[in-house]
Design an enzyme around this catalytic site. Structure first.
Site, mmCIF file in Angstrom:
data_model
loop_
_atom_site.group_PDB
_atom_site.id
_atom_site.type_symbol
_atom_site.label_atom_id
_atom_site.label_comp_id
_atom_site.label_asym_id
_atom_site.label_seq_id
_atom_site.Cartn_x
_atom_site.Cartn_y
_atom_site.Cartn_z
ATOM 1 C CG ASP A 106 -39.818 28.275 -38.580
ATOM 2 O OD1 ASP A 106 -40.905 28.553 -39.119
ATOM 3 O OD2 ASP A 106 -39.280 29.017 -37.735
ATOM 4 C CE LYS A 167 -42.006 31.158 -37.517
ATOM 5 N NZ LYS A 167 -40.675 31.477 -37.018
ATOM 6 C CB CYS A 200 -39.182 29.200 -33.892
ATOM 7 S SG CYS A 200 -38.184 30.382 -34.846
#
Length: 283
Positions: A106, A167, A200
């Site tokens: 990310d 995602k 995450c």
């Protein structure tokens, strides 16, 4: 039964590994090697093939699992479980290109103004991606809701990445990632970096550890909006056995030897020390 109804040549067996149990069947007279292969076929990359295991069977007499005796073969319905033996501490933390995969999590444009030391994290992340290309290490890249948060920052070159996927779940361990991992069954170590450390990154690391992978968090290539969240997450992960390390340590460990054919290229990447990205700062 997972393999269909048993017949005169097969017997039902319950195969257990970690927290999982799956009913199946094996041919009458199956011994240790057949049973190991059956466990591998059922649980795939969840089993670290580099570790040693013992198979145990459930004893009605003793009311618990006991080690299979030498020469054991399946002659009746039974319950079996695969138990990993303790890893030799001298092997813990070793990295080799052939058994390693990089996960980049990310690193997206919309996070730029919010994440502490994001510029430093980008710089170190790009260094890791270059190292992965030099050493032929597969890279998996996630993007959290890219429709709203944008793509991976332009400074990071994703050329040659094995998988780039969107995602919404915090953990990177989605079905498409599990499929990519299954394509490289030799992988046992994951080098993980990106944002955010306490969300995450942490959830991905815990999920991977639960699947039997050894996870290396690159501390100078991961951050959060809050330094408090970042530092407590790194400490929590270290306490669970996840390896917290640095980019230079990872890259040099992967080449391991000055005589490695790619050493000079890796050396050029680390000639200038990586920015500390706030790891030594109190603010």
């Amino acid at each position: 039964m997972a393999d269909g109804h048993c017949n005169n040549n097969h017997l039902p067996v319950l195969f257990s590994y970690s927290v999982f149990s799956r009913p199946s069947s094996v041919p009458v007279g199956s011994g240790h090697e057949v049973l190991i292969q059956k466990f591998l076929s059922l649980y795939g990359h969840q089993i670290d093939v580099h570790r040693k295991f013992v198979i145990q069977s459930f004893s009605e007499e003793w009311g618990q699992y006991i080690d299979l005796p030498k020469g054991f073969s399946v002659s009746e319905k039974c319950k079996l479980r695969l138990v990993p033996l303790q890893m030799d501490i001298t092997t813990l933390g070793n990295l080799a290109p052939s058994t390693t995969m990089f996960f980049c999590c990310d690193m997206q444009e919309r996070f730029r103004p919010a994440i502490k030391y994001f510029g430093d994290i980008i710089s170190v992340g790009q260094r890791l991606l270059q190292g992965a290309r030099i050493l032929g290490i597969p890279v998996i890249v996630s993007e959290q809701y890219p429709k709203g948060l944008g793509a991976t920052v332009q400074e990071m070159d994703l050329t040659g990445a094995k998988l780039v996927f969107p995602k919404t779940k915090f953990s990177m361990l989605l079905p498409e990632v599990e499929a990519a991992l299954a394509e490289v069954p030799s992988v046992r170590s994951i080098v993980l970096f990106g944002v955010e450390t306490h969300v995450c990154i942490q959830q991905t690391a815990l999920d991977l550890t639960g699947r039997g992978f050894e996870v290396h968090i690159v501390a100078d290539a991961t951050s959060s909006r809050s330094m408090m969240d970042r530092m407590f997450a790194l400490e929590r992960m270290a306490r669970t056995g996840i390896i917290v390390t640095t980019s230079e340590s990872v890259l040099l460990q992967l080449v391991a030897d000055k005589e490695h054919p790619k050493f000079k290229e890796i050396q050029n990447l680390i000639k200038a020390s990586a920015p500390e990205s706030g790891l030594l700062s109190k603010v």
